[in-house]
Design a protein around this motif. Structure first.
Motif, PDB file in Angstrom:
ATOM      1  N   GLU A   1       6.936 -20.049  51.257  1.00  0.00           N
ATOM      2  CA  GLU A   1       5.520 -19.850  51.559  1.00  0.00           C
ATOM      3  C   GLU A   1       5.290 -18.401  51.999  1.00  0.00           C
ATOM      4  OE1 GLU A   1       1.472 -21.242  52.265  1.00  0.00           O
ATOM      5  OE2 GLU A   1       3.123 -21.808  50.965  1.00  0.00           O
ATOM      6  N   GLY A   2       4.349 -17.748  51.358  1.00  0.00           N
ATOM      7  CA  GLY A   2       4.019 -16.369  51.678  1.00  0.00           C
ATOM      8  C   GLY A   2       4.734 -15.340  50.822  1.00  0.00           C
ATOM      9  N   TYR A   3       5.809 -15.718  50.170  1.00  0.00           N
ATOM     10  CA  TYR A   3       6.571 -14.762  49.372  1.00  0.00           C
ATOM     11  C   TYR A   3       5.759 -14.259  48.181  1.00  0.00           C
ATOM     12  CZ  TYR A   3      10.400 -12.802  46.592  1.00  0.00           C
ATOM     13  OH  TYR A   3      11.197 -11.971  45.845  1.00  0.00           O
ATOM     14  N   VAL A   4       5.154 -15.185  47.427  1.00  0.00           N
ATOM     15  CA  VAL A   4       4.317 -14.799  46.284  1.00  0.00           C
ATOM     16  C   VAL A   4       2.867 -15.225  46.484  1.00  0.00           C
ATOM     17  CG1 VAL A   4       6.217 -14.788  44.637  1.00  0.00           C
ATOM     18  CG2 VAL A   4       4.854 -16.868  44.941  1.00  0.00           C
TER      19      VAL A   4
ATOM     20  N   ILE B   1      -6.417 -17.073  42.133  1.00  0.00           N
ATOM     21  CA  ILE B   1      -6.741 -18.320  42.824  1.00  0.00           C
ATOM     22  C   ILE B   1      -6.870 -19.446  41.814  1.00  0.00           C
ATOM     23  CG2 ILE B   1      -8.352 -19.433  44.423  1.00  0.00           C
ATOM     24  CD1 ILE B   1      -9.526 -16.462  44.774  1.00  0.00           C
ATOM     25  N   MET B   2      -6.024 -20.465  41.930  1.00  0.00           N
ATOM     26  CA  MET B   2      -6.170 -21.648  41.099  1.00  0.00           C
ATOM     27  C   MET B   2      -5.652 -22.867  41.871  1.00  0.00           C
ATOM     28  SD  MET B   2      -5.301 -22.386  37.106  1.00  0.00           S
ATOM     29  CE  MET B   2      -3.679 -23.128  37.235  1.00  0.00           C
ATOM     30  N   PRO B   3      -6.501 -23.403  42.744  1.00  0.00           N
ATOM     31  CA  PRO B   3      -6.104 -24.580  43.528  1.00  0.00           C
ATOM     32  C   PRO B   3      -6.349 -25.874  42.765  1.00  0.00           C
ATOM     33  CG  PRO B   3      -8.245 -23.834  44.242  1.00  0.00           C
ATOM     34  CD  PRO B   3      -7.802 -22.894  43.152  1.00  0.00           C
ATOM     35  N   SER B   4      -5.671 -26.002  41.645  1.00  0.00           N
ATOM     36  CA  SER B   4      -5.851 -27.140  40.749  1.00  0.00           C
ATOM     37  C   SER B   4      -5.391 -28.439  41.409  1.00  0.00           C
ATOM     38  CB  SER B   4      -5.034 -26.876  39.482  1.00  0.00           C
ATOM     39  OG  SER B   4      -5.281 -27.846  38.523  1.00  0.00           O
ATOM     40  N   HIS B   5      -6.172 -29.517  41.229  1.00  0.00           N
ATOM     41  CA  HIS B   5      -5.808 -30.813  41.820  1.00  0.00           C
ATOM     42  C   HIS B   5      -4.525 -31.362  41.202  1.00  0.00           C
ATOM     43  CE1 HIS B   5      -9.590 -30.789  43.856  1.00  0.00           C
ATOM     44  NE2 HIS B   5     -10.291 -30.951  42.754  1.00  0.00           N
ATOM     45  N   MET B   6      -4.368 -31.191  39.915  1.00  0.00           N
ATOM     46  CA  MET B   6      -3.180 -31.678  39.206  1.00  0.00           C
ATOM     47  C   MET B   6      -2.671 -30.564  38.296  1.00  0.00           C
ATOM     48  SD  MET B   6      -2.597 -34.858  40.053  1.00  0.00           S
ATOM     49  CE  MET B   6      -1.547 -35.443  38.745  1.00  0.00           C
ATOM     50  N   GLU B   7      -1.487 -30.071  38.576  1.00  0.00           N
ATOM     51  CA  GLU B   7      -0.914 -28.992  37.776  1.00  0.00           C
ATOM     52  C   GLU B   7       0.589 -29.214  37.722  1.00  0.00           C
ATOM     53  OE1 GLU B   7      -1.506 -26.052  35.275  1.00  0.00           O
ATOM     54  OE2 GLU B   7      -3.174 -26.569  36.594  1.00  0.00           O
ATOM     55  N   THR B   8       1.130 -29.356  36.530  1.00  0.00           N
ATOM     56  CA  THR B   8       2.564 -29.611  36.434  1.00  0.00           C
ATOM     57  C   THR B   8       3.367 -28.371  36.803  1.00  0.00           C
ATOM     58  OG1 THR B   8       2.420 -29.183  34.061  1.00  0.00           O
ATOM     59  CG2 THR B   8       2.391 -31.493  34.776  1.00  0.00           C
ATOM     60  N   PHE B   9       3.419 -27.394  35.939  1.00  0.00           N
ATOM     61  CA  PHE B   9       4.192 -26.195  36.260  1.00  0.00           C
ATOM     62  C   PHE B   9       3.288 -24.984  36.428  1.00  0.00           C
ATOM     63  CE2 PHE B   9       6.966 -22.551  35.238  1.00  0.00           C
ATOM     64  CZ  PHE B   9       7.813 -22.670  36.321  1.00  0.00           C
ATOM     65  N   GLY B  10       2.382 -24.762  35.542  1.00  0.00           N
ATOM     66  CA  GLY B  10       1.427 -23.671  35.691  1.00  0.00           C
ATOM     67  C   GLY B  10       1.988 -22.298  35.397  1.00  0.00           C
ATOM     68  N   LEU B  11       2.216 -22.002  34.139  1.00  0.00           N
ATOM     69  CA  LEU B  11       2.715 -20.684  33.757  1.00  0.00           C
ATOM     70  C   LEU B  11       1.767 -19.571  34.177  1.00  0.00           C
ATOM     71  CD1 LEU B  11       4.165 -21.299  30.188  1.00  0.00           C
ATOM     72  CD2 LEU B  11       5.427 -20.788  32.271  1.00  0.00           C
ATOM     73  N   VAL B  12       0.503 -19.882  34.314  1.00  0.00           N
ATOM     74  CA  VAL B  12      -0.476 -18.857  34.670  1.00  0.00           C
ATOM     75  C   VAL B  12      -0.165 -18.245  36.041  1.00  0.00           C
ATOM     76  CG1 VAL B  12      -2.188 -20.448  35.657  1.00  0.00           C
ATOM     77  CG2 VAL B  12      -2.930 -18.319  34.622  1.00  0.00           C
ATOM     78  N   TYR B  13       0.410 -19.015  36.952  1.00  0.00           N
ATOM     79  CA  TYR B  13       0.807 -18.451  38.246  1.00  0.00           C
ATOM     80  C   TYR B  13       1.892 -17.404  38.048  1.00  0.00           C
ATOM     81  CZ  TYR B  13      -1.504 -22.618  40.100  1.00  0.00           C
ATOM     82  OH  TYR B  13      -2.407 -23.597  40.391  1.00  0.00           O
ATOM     83  N   LEU B  14       2.846 -17.713  37.180  1.00  0.00           N
ATOM     84  CA  LEU B  14       3.931 -16.769  36.911  1.00  0.00           C
ATOM     85  C   LEU B  14       3.404 -15.515  36.223  1.00  0.00           C
ATOM     86  CD1 LEU B  14       6.776 -19.186  35.790  1.00  0.00           C
ATOM     87  CD2 LEU B  14       6.256 -18.323  38.075  1.00  0.00           C
ATOM     88  N   GLU B  15       2.386 -15.683  35.369  1.00  0.00           N
ATOM     89  CA  GLU B  15       1.771 -14.520  34.739  1.00  0.00           C
ATOM     90  C   GLU B  15       1.175 -13.596  35.813  1.00  0.00           C
ATOM     91  OE1 GLU B  15       0.261 -16.189  30.423  1.00  0.00           O
ATOM     92  OE2 GLU B  15      -0.948 -16.654  32.194  1.00  0.00           O
ATOM     93  N   ALA B  16       0.502 -14.187  36.791  1.00  0.00           N
ATOM     94  CA  ALA B  16      -0.085 -13.386  37.877  1.00  0.00           C
ATOM     95  C   ALA B  16       1.006 -12.713  38.704  1.00  0.00           C
ATOM     96  CB  ALA B  16      -0.966 -14.267  38.762  1.00  0.00           C
ATOM     97  N   ILE B  17       2.029 -13.470  39.071  1.00  0.00           N
ATOM     98  CA  ILE B  17       3.122 -12.915  39.869  1.00  0.00           C
ATOM     99  C   ILE B  17       3.820 -11.781  39.111  1.00  0.00           C
ATOM    100  CG2 ILE B  17       5.357 -13.432  40.939  1.00  0.00           C
ATOM    101  CD1 ILE B  17       4.203 -16.357  41.332  1.00  0.00           C
ATOM    102  N   SER B  18       3.949 -11.936  37.796  1.00  0.00           N
ATOM    103  CA  SER B  18       4.593 -10.881  36.994  1.00  0.00           C
ATOM    104  C   SER B  18       3.834  -9.566  37.086  1.00  0.00           C
ATOM    105  CB  SER B  18       4.725 -11.315  35.527  1.00  0.00           C
ATOM    106  OG  SER B  18       3.490 -11.203  34.847  1.00  0.00           O
ATOM    107  N   GLN B  19       2.546  -9.625  37.427  1.00  0.00           N
ATOM    108  CA  GLN B  19       1.732  -8.423  37.583  1.00  0.00           C
ATOM    109  C   GLN B  19       1.591  -8.025  39.059  1.00  0.00           C
ATOM    110  OE1 GLN B  19       0.869  -6.659  34.786  1.00  0.00           O
ATOM    111  NE2 GLN B  19       2.280  -8.233  34.059  1.00  0.00           N
ATOM    112  N   CYS B  20       2.440  -8.623  39.911  1.00  0.00           N
ATOM    113  CA  CYS B  20       2.478  -8.354  41.352  1.00  0.00           C
ATOM    114  C   CYS B  20       1.181  -8.749  42.055  1.00  0.00           C
ATOM    115  CB  CYS B  20       2.826  -6.897  41.639  1.00  0.00           C
ATOM    116  SG  CYS B  20       4.500  -6.490  41.089  1.00  0.00           S
ATOM    117  N   THR B  21       0.531  -9.776  41.549  1.00  0.00           N
ATOM    118  CA  THR B  21      -0.690 -10.302  42.147  1.00  0.00           C
ATOM    119  C   THR B  21      -0.350 -11.555  42.936  1.00  0.00           C
ATOM    120  OG1 THR B  21      -1.985  -9.435  40.312  1.00  0.00           O
ATOM    121  CG2 THR B  21      -3.016 -11.162  41.638  1.00  0.00           C
ATOM    122  N   PRO B  22      -0.688 -11.593  44.229  1.00  0.00           N
ATOM    123  CA  PRO B  22      -0.422 -12.803  45.018  1.00  0.00           C
ATOM    124  C   PRO B  22      -1.265 -13.977  44.504  1.00  0.00           C
ATOM    125  CG  PRO B  22      -1.708 -11.229  46.298  1.00  0.00           C
ATOM    126  CD  PRO B  22      -1.353 -10.558  45.014  1.00  0.00           C
ATOM    127  N   VAL B  23      -0.752 -15.182  44.702  1.00  0.00           N
ATOM    128  CA  VAL B  23      -1.412 -16.373  44.157  1.00  0.00           C
ATOM    129  C   VAL B  23      -1.773 -17.370  45.253  1.00  0.00           C
ATOM    130  CG1 VAL B  23      -0.319 -16.164  41.888  1.00  0.00           C
ATOM    131  CG2 VAL B  23       0.828 -17.471  43.668  1.00  0.00           C
TER     132      VAL B  23
END
Length: 167
Positions: A105-108, A69-91
């Motif tokens: 929507e809903g895929y990751v 969970i990272m509902p950041s108000h301002m986030e350009t790309f956010g590699l951390v989301y991809l790190e989570a997805i790479s571990q099969c964790t929904p974001v």
């Protein structure tokens, strides 16, 4: 990164399961400086891990998580989301920010309105309900973040964000 609303939303979830929230990136002292002390009813259910630099340890946390969970108000790309997805964790991510629109929507995971605790809570519930065992890429055989290898992502960020801004 909108920690207070994330904590509030997490503990509004309708679940019978004991809830523990793990926060990576800052310690409790950092939280207190910005928001004040956590309510006594929450303090024992929020684990502040601080910054984790070791990739393997971070991967273990992400792999074990039910949702990132990272509902950041301002986030350009956010590699951390991809790190989570790479571990099969929904974001859960903020609408109109970072990876919103990159995947269906809903895929990751699910977007939310970053200023709304109920919207964040609803996105968390959706992510956990729709992906109770993590993200499943068995049909495609390829995790979608494989399109974003570290070297290419870092090179793109350096060239587009830093070099172009310096010119």
């Amino acid at each position: 990164k909108n920690i207070k609303r994330t904590i509030d939303a997490f503990f509004l979830l309708n679940t019978e399961k004991q809830k523990k929230l793990t926060i990576i990136g800052g310690g409790y002292d950092d939280y207190v400086k910005v928001y004040g002390k956590l309510h006594k009813g929450l303090i024992n259910n929020v684990v502040f891990c601080g910054r984790i630099s070791d990739r393997e340890i971070l991967k273990k946390y992400l792999f074990k998580a039910d949702v990132f969970i990272m509902p950041s108000h301002m986030e350009t790309f956010g590699l951390v989301y991809l790190e989570a997805i790479s571990q099969c964790t929904p974001v859960v991510y903020a609408q109109g920010q970072s990876i919103d629109g990159l995947f269906a929507e809903g895929y990751v995971g699910y977007h939310c309105k970053s200023h709304s605790v109920t919207s964040i809570r609803d996105a968390i519930e959706l992510a956990i309900c729709k992906h109770p065992h993590g993200l499943d890429f068995s049909e495609q055989q390829v995790n979608p973040v494989s399109d974003f290898p570290w070297e290419r992502a870092a090179s793109t960020l350096i060239n587009q964000a830093y070099i172009s801004n310096a010119l």
